[in-house]
Write an enzyme that holds these catalytic residues in place. Structure first.
Site, PDB file in Angstrom:
ATOM      1  N   CYS A   2       0.829  -1.189   0.000  1.00  0.00           N
ATOM      2  CA  CYS A   2       0.000   0.000   0.000  1.00  0.00           C
ATOM      3  C   CYS A   2       0.869   1.247   0.000  1.00  0.00           C
ATOM      4  O   CYS A   2       2.072   1.196  -0.162  1.00  0.00           O
ATOM      5  CB  CYS A   2      -0.910   0.006   1.225  1.00  0.00           C
ATOM      6  SG  CYS A   2      -1.750  -1.555   1.524  1.00  0.00           S
ATOM      7  N   VAL A 289      10.721 -10.814 -19.656  1.00  0.00           N
ATOM      8  CA  VAL A 289      10.642  -9.714 -20.625  1.00  0.00           C
ATOM      9  C   VAL A 289      11.476 -10.036 -21.855  1.00  0.00           C
ATOM     10  O   VAL A 289      12.555 -10.621 -21.759  1.00  0.00           O
ATOM     11  CB  VAL A 289      11.141  -8.396 -19.991  1.00  0.00           C
ATOM     12  CG1 VAL A 289      11.372  -7.328 -21.039  1.00  0.00           C
ATOM     13  CG2 VAL A 289      10.134  -7.881 -18.977  1.00  0.00           C
TER      14      VAL A 289
END
Length: 615
Positions: A2, A289
Site C-alpha cells: 500500500c 521480458v
C-alpha cells in the site's frame, strides 16, 4: 502492499485527499482517511490499499484496535499466522484474517520490541493514544520506504516523498543530494532530494512524542560486524540448511488471497526461486521480458527453465514506444532522481505481469548476500596489485596520463588506494569521471563502517556494504517503485532476514571459491534444474537505451540536454558533458549511462524546481 501518509499539520480535507491521490497507484483498491484527537490537537492518517490478504473492507486502513491503537501500514508480515496464534493464547481477540490487526496486538503485548517478532517487509506508524506518541518502523533490509519531515508545525510522513511535497512551501532542493546522486546513481539514506525531508533507515524504529515534539530514531536490527565464520557445519550440511530455509522463505511468501506469480529471468537467482515455488505449489505462473533488439533478448533462457519446471510461462514483448512512455513519466513514480536504467524494463515487466497476478516473487538480494556481482571477482586481483610497493604503483598514474588524460582516472584511484576496501569504494562510487564537478565529499556516508571493518575479510566487507547501500538505496527502491507504479506487490525470499543472517554466517568459500560465485546457491539450484542451463556469462536486467538514444530518443535527448540546459545542472562540467553526448550520438563512444543519469535529473528538476531553490 500500500501507500501510507500521516501528519499533525493542519491541511484541508481536500488537501489530505490530494496527497493520497498523488500516490494512488500504490493502492487503488481503497483510499482511507481518519483524523484522531491528541492532547495537543489532532493527527490524520491516510492509506491507499492494495488488497492482498483478507480482501474484506473490515481490514481497510487506517486501522483501529482496542479503541486506542491506530495504524497506517504498508507491506506484509509473513509470519502473522504464527504470531496471531501466540497472541490469541495470551487473550487477544481478532476480527479479521489480516496481518494488519496482528501488528496492533503485537504492539500492545511487546511494546516497541514487537518489530523483533515480525518477519516481513514493512513500513508502519502507530498512534498510541494513551502514551501520546507515534511509533514507527521500517523492515530490516529496507524493502518498504518511509519518508518524514519535522517542522515547527509538526511531523509529516509518507511512503513517497511526493505526498509530503504537495502543498508544502518549506522545501529546498539539496545540492549535496544532487551531487550524491551523480556519484551513487541515487540519493543515499538517510537524506532525500529535499533538505527538509529525511528517510527512516533500514532496520530502524522511531518515536515522536506528540506533547514534547521530541523525535528519536534507533536501530533494532543490523548486520553483524563480527567474522563471517559463525556457521559450524560442513558444506553439505550448509546446503541442506539453506535449502530448507529458502524453501520456507518462498512458502510463506506464497500466501495471498489474490493471484500470484514469479519473475523469471532465467538466471540463477530467479530460477531457484521458481524451482522452490514449484516445490511449494503445483501450479506456478512465471513472467519474463523480451526486447526485439539484438543482444537484449534473453527470454529464451527463461523459457528453457520454465519448460523444465513446467510452469505457466508468459513472455512479455516490449518495444521502444512503451519504454519511451515510461521514460517520460519516470519522475512521477520515482519521486527522486534515480539513475538505474533497469528501472524501465522492471516497470514494463510489472505493467504486464499485473494483468494476470497481483503478487510476484523475485530473486533480488542474492547477489549481495552470496557474492554474485562480477565486481567481486576483481577484489583478489586488486589485493595482489596493492601488494606492489606504493611508490611503484604511484608511478602508474602519470604513465596512464601520457596515453589519454582523464580516461583512466578510475584505475589511477585504485592504484593509489591504501586497501582493497578503499579501492572497492572507488569502484562503486562515481567521482573520477571528467564530466563531473562534484564539490561534496560523496564518500562520507554512514554505511562506510560496513566496508572498513577489521573483523571481516574484504569479500565479506564488500557484501555487507552492498547490502546496506546498493541493495537498499538502489535495488529496493527500483523494485518498490517499479511494481507499485502498476499496483503489483513484489516479494523477495532472499531478503528474508533469516536468509541474510545465514549468508553472513557462512564461510566465504561456501559462497565464493576459485571464481565460482554464489557457489552454494548454484549447488542447491542444480538439484532442481540441470547445470548446463546456466553455463553462460552473468547478465544484467538491461534494455537497449544506448541504441534508443542514438535513434528514437535522439531528438528528445539533444533537446533536454542542450548546452544551455546542462549549464543549469549542478555538479557537472557542461562543456565536457556536451562533448561526451556528441560522442555517443556519432557512435564513437557509449555514454548511455551518463545520458540516462542526466535525463532523469533534468526531468526531475524541470518538474520540481519551480519555487524550490537549490541550496
Amino acid at each position: 502492499m500500500c501507500g501510507i501518509y500521516g501528519t499533525t499539520i493542519k491541511y484541508s480535507k481536500e488537501q489530505f485527499f490530494k496527497k493520497l491521490e498523488r500516490t494512488e497507484f500504490r493502492g487503488p483498491d481503497k483510499m482511507g482517511l481518519s483524523t484522531y484527537k491528541t492532547n495537543e490537537g489532532s493527527i490524520t492518517f491516510g492509506h491507499n490499499r492494495l488488497s492482498i490478504i483478507d480482501l474484506d473492507p473490515r481490514s481497510n486502513q487506517p486501522f483501529t484496535y482496542a479503541s486506542k491503537i491506530h495504524l497506517a501500514f504498508n507491506g506484509e508480515i509473513y509470519n502473522f499466522k504464527e504470531l496471531k496464534e501466540i497472541l490469541f493464547k495470551k487473550g487477544y481477540s481478532f476480527n479479521t484474517t489480516s496481518d494488519t490487526e496482528v501488528i496492533c496486538a503485537a504492539y500492545l503485548e511487546y511494546g516497541m520490541e514487537c518489530v523483533n517478532y515480525f518477519n516481513g517487509m514493512f513500513a508502519f506508524v502507530i498512534y498510541d493514544e494513551e502514551k501520546q506518541i507515534l511509533f514507527g518502523a521500517k523492515d530490516r533490509l529496507g524493502q518498504k520506504p518511509l519518508y518524514y519531515q519535522l517542522s515547527k508545525e509538526g511531523i509529516e510522513f509518507a511512503s513517497q516523498i511526493s505526498s509530503i511535497q504537495l502543498f508544502n512551501k518549506q522545501l529546498t532542493i539539496s545540492q549535496n543530494s544532487i551531487e550524491n546522486y551523480l556519484a551513487w546513481n541515487n540519493v543515499p539514506h538517510p537524506d532525500s532530494i529535499f533538505n527538509e525531508i529525511k528517510k527512516i533507515e533500514d532496520g530502524n524504529v522511531f518515536t515522536f512524542n506528540l506533547i514534547s515534539k521530541k523525535f528519536t530514531t534507533w536501530p533494532y536490527w543490523d548486520i553483524s560486524n563480527n567474522s563471517s565464520n559463525g556457521y559450524k557445519g560442513n558444506y553439505d550440511r550448509a546446503q541442506n540448511d539453506l535449502e530448507g530455509l529458502l524453501t520456507n522463505a518462498v512458502g510463506i511468501r506464497m500466501f495471498a488471497d489474490v493471484p500470484l506469480g514469479v519473475f523469471l529471468s532465467g538466471g540463477v537467482d530467479s530460477s531457484l526461486i521458481a524451482a522452490l515455488a514449484k516445490k511449494n505449489f503445483n501450479k506456478v505462473k512465471t513472467f519474463s521480458v523480451k526486447f526485439d533488439e539484438k543482444g537484449f533478448d534473453e527470454s529464451q533462457y527463461a523459457k528453457k527453465v520454465a519448460d523444465h519446471l513446467e510452469t505457466d510461462h508468459n513472455i512479455i514483448e516490449c518495444n521502444y514506444k512503451e519504454g519511451i512512455e515510461l521514460i517520460q513519466n519516470f519522475s512521477h513514480y520515482y519521486d527522486e532522481p534515480f539513475a538505474d536504467a533497469s528501472a524501465i524494463p522492471s516497470m514494463l515487466l510489472a505493467k504486464h505481469t499485473k494483468k494476470q497476478v497481483t503478487v510476484a516473487l523475485s530473486g533480488d538480494g542474492a547477489d549481495e548476500a552470496f557474492l554474485g556481482y562480477r565486481r567481486y571477482q576483481k577484489l583478489d586481483k586488486i589485493q595482489k596489485t596493492l601488494n606492489v610497493p606504493y611508490f611503484i604503483r604511484k608511478l602508474g598514474g602519470p604513465i596512464l596520463n601520457v596515453f589519454q588524460p582523464n580516461r583512466y582516472n578510475g584505475i589511477k584511484n585504485i592504484l593509489n588506494a591504501k586497501s582493497v576496501e578503499e579501492a572497492y569504494l572507488q569502484m562503486v562510487v562515481n567521482t573520477a569521471s571528467p564530466w563531473l564537478n562534484i564539490k561534496t565529499n560523496v564518500s562520507q556516508v554512514n554505511a562506510l563502517k560496513y566496508l572498513f571493518n577489521d573483523n571481516k575479510n574484504f569479500y565479506e566487507n564488500a557484501s555487507a556494504f552492498d547490502l546496506k547501500t546498493y541493495l537498499s538505496w538502489d535495488i529496493n527502491t527500483k523494485v518498490d517503485r517499479a511494481t507499485m507504479a502498476f499496483s503489483l506487490e513484489a516479494r523477495s525470499p532472499f531478503l528474508d532476514y533469516r536468509v541474510v543472517e545465514m549468508a553472513q554466517s557462512l564461510p566465504t568459500e561456501f559462497k565464493y571459491q576459485l571464481g565460482n560465485q554464489k557457489r552454494i546457491l548454484k549447488d542447491i539450484l542444480y538439484k532442481h534444474i540441470p547445470e548446463s542451463y546456466f553455463n553462460r556469462p552473468k547478465s544484467g536486467f538491461g534494455m537497449p537505451l544506448n541504441l534508443w538514444f542514438r535513434n528514437e530518443l535522439k531528438e528528445m535527448t539533444l533537446d533536454e540536454l542542450s548546452l544551455k540546459n546542462l549549464k543549469e545542472i549542478p555538479g557537472i562540467n557542461p562543456g565536457i558533458t556536451n562533448k561526451m553526448i556528441q560522442q555517443h550520438m556519432d557512435g564513437s563512444w557509449d555514454h548511455y549511462s551518463m545520458i540516462w543519469k542526466l535525463l532523469v535529473l533534468k526531468q526531475w528538476i524541470s518538474k520540481n524546481g519551480a519555487g524550490n531553490s537549490i541550496v
